[in-house]
Structure formats: C-alpha cells, structure tokens
Design a protein around this motif. Structure first.
Motif, PDB file in Angstrom:
ATOM      1  N   VAL A 168      -9.657  -1.843  -3.147  1.00 11.57           N
ATOM      2  CA  VAL A 168      -7.444  -1.676  -3.043  1.00 11.57           C
ATOM      3  C   VAL A 168      -7.254  -2.169  -2.357  1.00 11.57           C
ATOM      4  O   VAL A 168      -5.881  -3.410  -1.809  1.00 11.57           O
ATOM      5  CB  VAL A 168      -7.075  -0.055  -3.274  1.00 11.57           C
ATOM      6  CG1 VAL A 168      -5.598  -0.391  -2.965  1.00 11.57           C
ATOM      7  CG2 VAL A 168      -7.266   0.861  -3.585  1.00 11.57           C
ATOM      8  N   TRP A 169      -7.437  -2.510  -0.745  1.00 10.82           N
ATOM      9  CA  TRP A 169      -7.145  -3.568   0.461  1.00 10.82           C
ATOM     10  C   TRP A 169      -7.079  -4.679   0.151  1.00 10.82           C
ATOM     11  O   TRP A 169      -6.301  -5.540  -0.178  1.00 10.82           O
ATOM     12  CB  TRP A 169      -8.043  -2.928   1.261  1.00 10.82           C
ATOM     13  CG  TRP A 169      -7.617  -2.007   2.322  1.00 10.82           C
ATOM     14  CD1 TRP A 169      -8.222  -0.370   2.218  1.00 10.82           C
ATOM     15  CD2 TRP A 169      -5.792  -1.368   2.864  1.00 10.82           C
ATOM     16  NE1 TRP A 169      -7.442  -0.053   2.919  1.00 10.82           N
ATOM     17  CE2 TRP A 169      -5.741  -0.387   3.250  1.00 10.82           C
ATOM     18  CE3 TRP A 169      -5.222  -2.820   3.092  1.00 10.82           C
ATOM     19  CZ2 TRP A 169      -5.221   0.519   4.190  1.00 10.82           C
ATOM     20  CZ3 TRP A 169      -3.798  -1.491   4.711  1.00 10.82           C
ATOM     21  CH2 TRP A 169      -3.710  -1.134   4.268  1.00 10.82           C
ATOM     22  N   ASN A 206     -11.228   5.620  -5.793  1.00 10.65           N
ATOM     23  CA  ASN A 206     -10.119   3.437  -5.996  1.00 10.65           C
ATOM     24  C   ASN A 206     -11.352   3.179  -5.025  1.00 10.65           C
ATOM     25  O   ASN A 206     -10.115   2.223  -5.256  1.00 10.65           O
ATOM     26  CB  ASN A 206      -8.690   4.315  -5.856  1.00 10.65           C
ATOM     27  CG  ASN A 206      -8.050   5.048  -4.346  1.00 10.65           C
ATOM     28  OD1 ASN A 206      -9.640   5.529  -3.802  1.00 10.65           O
ATOM     29  ND2 ASN A 206      -7.418   5.150  -4.274  1.00 10.65           N
ATOM     30  N   ASN A 207     -12.148   4.041  -4.406  1.00 11.58           N
ATOM     31  CA  ASN A 207     -12.514   2.686  -3.574  1.00 11.58           C
ATOM     32  C   ASN A 207     -11.659   2.464  -3.077  1.00 11.58           C
ATOM     33  O   ASN A 207     -10.951   1.323  -3.023  1.00 11.58           O
ATOM     34  CB  ASN A 207     -14.163   1.454  -4.056  1.00 11.58           C
ATOM     35  CG  ASN A 207     -14.262   0.578  -3.276  1.00 11.58           C
ATOM     36  OD1 ASN A 207     -14.229   0.614  -2.456  1.00 11.58           O
ATOM     37  ND2 ASN A 207     -15.647   0.387  -4.213  1.00 11.58           N
ATOM     38  N   GLN A 208     -11.267   2.350  -1.714  1.00  9.96           N
ATOM     39  CA  GLN A 208     -10.165   1.738  -0.809  1.00  9.96           C
ATOM     40  C   GLN A 208     -10.419   0.204  -1.147  1.00  9.96           C
ATOM     41  O   GLN A 208      -9.372  -0.038  -0.549  1.00  9.96           O
ATOM     42  CB  GLN A 208      -9.728   3.211   0.690  1.00  9.96           C
ATOM     43  CG  GLN A 208      -9.307   4.228  -0.144  1.00  9.96           C
ATOM     44  CD  GLN A 208      -8.252   5.358   0.840  1.00  9.96           C
ATOM     45  OE1 GLN A 208      -8.205   5.038   1.916  1.00  9.96           O
ATOM     46  NE2 GLN A 208      -8.680   6.386   0.157  1.00  9.96           N
ATOM     47  N   ILE A 263       1.036  -1.330   0.320  1.00 12.16           N
ATOM     48  CA  ILE A 263       0.238   0.062  -0.033  1.00 12.16           C
ATOM     49  C   ILE A 263       1.177   1.388  -0.264  1.00 12.16           C
ATOM     50  O   ILE A 263       0.408   2.633  -0.605  1.00 12.16           O
ATOM     51  CB  ILE A 263      -0.940   0.050   1.290  1.00 12.16           C
ATOM     52  CG1 ILE A 263      -1.976  -1.154   1.084  1.00 12.16           C
ATOM     53  CG2 ILE A 263      -1.192   1.430   0.847  1.00 12.16           C
ATOM     54  CD1 ILE A 263      -3.035  -0.833  -0.013  1.00 12.16           C
ATOM     55  N   GLN A 309       2.054   2.131  -3.836  1.00 15.34           N
ATOM     56  CA  GLN A 309       1.512   2.693  -4.723  1.00 15.34           C
ATOM     57  C   GLN A 309       0.321   3.792  -4.061  1.00 15.34           C
ATOM     58  O   GLN A 309       0.237   4.541  -5.199  1.00 15.34           O
ATOM     59  CB  GLN A 309      -0.644   1.776  -4.007  1.00 15.34           C
ATOM     60  CG  GLN A 309       0.235  -0.212  -4.449  1.00 15.34           C
ATOM     61  CD  GLN A 309      -1.692  -1.008  -3.867  1.00 15.34           C
ATOM     62  OE1 GLN A 309      -2.642  -0.309  -4.521  1.00 15.34           O
ATOM     63  NE2 GLN A 309      -0.964  -1.796  -2.764  1.00 15.34           N
ATOM     64  N   TYR A 310       0.572   4.504  -2.855  1.00 10.48           N
ATOM     65  CA  TYR A 310       0.125   5.752  -2.389  1.00 10.48           C
ATOM     66  C   TYR A 310       1.640   6.067  -1.798  1.00 10.48           C
ATOM     67  O   TYR A 310       1.329   7.331  -1.291  1.00 10.48           O
ATOM     68  CB  TYR A 310      -1.049   5.849  -1.281  1.00 10.48           C
ATOM     69  CG  TYR A 310      -2.226   5.353  -1.961  1.00 10.48           C
ATOM     70  CD1 TYR A 310      -2.907   5.835  -1.880  1.00 10.48           C
ATOM     71  CD2 TYR A 310      -2.326   3.561  -1.787  1.00 10.48           C
ATOM     72  CE1 TYR A 310      -4.543   5.420  -1.988  1.00 10.48           C
ATOM     73  CE2 TYR A 310      -3.263   3.739  -2.284  1.00 10.48           C
ATOM     74  CZ  TYR A 310      -4.763   4.333  -2.319  1.00 10.48           C
ATOM     75  OH  TYR A 310      -6.021   4.115  -2.955  1.00 10.48           O
ATOM     76  N   THR A 343     -17.598   4.949  -3.835  1.00 16.80           N
ATOM     77  CA  THR A 343     -16.779   5.333  -5.008  1.00 16.80           C
ATOM     78  C   THR A 343     -16.787   6.656  -5.666  1.00 16.80           C
ATOM     79  O   THR A 343     -15.708   7.666  -5.994  1.00 16.80           O
ATOM     80  CB  THR A 343     -17.531   5.155  -6.462  1.00 16.80           C
ATOM     81  OG1 THR A 343     -18.502   4.940  -7.072  1.00 16.80           O
ATOM     82  CG2 THR A 343     -17.067   3.328  -6.016  1.00 16.80           C
ATOM     83  N   THR A 372      -7.702  -6.053  -3.305  1.00 19.17           N
ATOM     84  CA  THR A 372      -6.923  -6.674  -3.981  1.00 19.17           C
ATOM     85  C   THR A 372      -5.461  -6.898  -3.610  1.00 19.17           C
ATOM     86  O   THR A 372      -4.576  -7.788  -4.312  1.00 19.17           O
ATOM     87  CB  THR A 372      -6.542  -5.831  -5.187  1.00 19.17           C
ATOM     88  OG1 THR A 372      -7.907  -5.449  -5.352  1.00 19.17           O
ATOM     89  CG2 THR A 372      -6.107  -5.691  -6.452  1.00 19.17           C
ATOM     90  N   THR A 373      -4.942  -6.128  -2.727  1.00 16.37           N
ATOM     91  CA  THR A 373      -3.466  -6.273  -2.374  1.00 16.37           C
ATOM     92  C   THR A 373      -3.600  -7.921  -1.350  1.00 16.37           C
ATOM     93  O   THR A 373      -2.291  -8.164  -1.608  1.00 16.37           O
ATOM     94  CB  THR A 373      -3.351  -4.805  -1.068  1.00 16.37           C
ATOM     95  OG1 THR A 373      -3.430  -3.824  -2.296  1.00 16.37           O
ATOM     96  CG2 THR A 373      -1.321  -4.743  -1.153  1.00 16.37           C
TER      97      THR A 373
END
Length: 205
Positions: free
Chosen positions: A150-151, A145-147, A87, A90-91, A140, A153-154
């Motif tokens: 993100v979590w 990016n709908n966090q 994460i 990515q950020y 969204t 997927t990661t």
C-alpha cells in the motif's frame, strides 16, 4: 676586518585572505552536503564491488533489519505529506495539521496504519523508541492487504520518478529480503537497487 651583521627582520604573512577562503569553503560544503537521515534500527550492509550510485533525490528506501522488520523512507517532505493524505483517504483516517507535521519530521514510516494516528501524537523522541517495536506489516496472512504494498503503490503514484532502494543488514536472512522483493515484483516494480558497502575489487579481476 669585521663582518657586517645584517639585522634580522620578522617576516609577516597576512592570513586574512586564507581565513576568508576557509570560511567560504566550509559554508559551501555545509550548504551542499546531503545529510544521512537517522534510521530506526542500525543496519550493517553487505559488501559489494558494484559502483552504481543511487540518485541523490527522489529515492524511496526500504530498510530491513535482521528480524525482518521493514521501514520505509521518502526523501521529499512534500511527497510524504501527499502520501499521508492519500493513505488517510484510503483508510478513512483524518490527520490533524500537528500529526501531518509529525509525519513529515519522522524520517521513516514503520508502524501499522491502524496505529498511525496515536503514533503521530507522541513526542518525536518517544516515536523513535516506539517505531523500533513495529515495522510495516508485510505478512499477507496477518495483514491481508500487505501494508508495504500500500505504501509503495501510494508513493509511486504520488511521485512517478521515485527510485526504489532496498537496504538490508548483512545478517538478514535472504528469505526476509526476498519477501520484500516479491512484494515489489507483484506490484510490477522490477527496477530497484540494493544498497551495499563498496569493497576493493579482487586482484587480477
């Protein structure tokens, strides 16, 4: 003729062996027990007759409260460390060793990524209070990016064997639960479990 009186003797039972067995059993259960991690909010799950058990390990739990706040838990500390590092890349965030340790010790993920560094700098008891005010952004419109996506997927890229489980309060509106399920479906994560409380099968079924 008088009766012969037999002298009564006290019966002695050695309980040493029983005590040893008790201590061994207690030690065994303490070492093999799976402790339920503390949760940022109290959730009363709905009842169900399903008896399908969730695996004991490699589980990602998504927690949804009645107001729609979303929190996420990973059961493996090593996974949490790797997910945080990913994460950060990515950020474009850099986490100190203290912040990484704090992230691993905090049972649930539940703040916007933009607040993650300042959140991890807080003492653990303050984190427990602050996390209740946020939750992972899932809208969204507010968070493009709908966090949650993100979590998820990661985490699933770090550990491909993760089982996803959704735990929602029985009073949580279905629309809020569906929002989380839609996020999973958009990610092609169509296999997940719903955590419920087991109830007795109706008579005659």
């Amino acid at each position: 003729m008088s009766k012969v009186k037999v002298k009564k003797q006290d019966t002695f039972i050695d309980m040493t062996a029983m005590s040893d067995v008790t201590v061994l059993l207690l030690t065994f259960f303490m070492l093999t027990a799976n402790f339920i991690p503390k949760e940022p909010i109290q959730v009363m799950t709905p009842a169900s007759v399903s008896e399908v058990k969730i695996p004991e390990y490699d589980v990602m739990t998504i927690l949804i409260d009645p107001q729609g706040q979303v929190f996420m838990n990973l059961d493996r500390p090593d996974d949490k460390r790797k997910v945080l590092e990913s994460i950060g890349k990515q950020y474009n965030l850099t986490f100190t060793p203290k912040q990484i340790l704090s992230f691993v010790n905090q049972t649930h993920i539940g703040v916007p990524i933009s607040r993650l560094q300042s959140f991890l700098d807080l003492p653990l008891d303050e984190q427990d209070e602050v996390i209740k005010k946020f939750g992972i952004p899932t809208d969204t419109i507010i968070s493009p990016n709908n966090q949650l996506a993100v979590w998820v997927t990661t985490a699933t890229e770090i550990n491909e064997n993760l089982t996803i489980a959704i735990k929602a309060d029985q009073s949580t509106p279905y629309a809020l639960v569906k929002n989380v399920m839609s996020t999973l479906q958009d990610l092609k994560k169509n296999r997940y479990s719903l955590i419920t409380t087991l109830k007795t099968m109706p008579a005659g079924v």
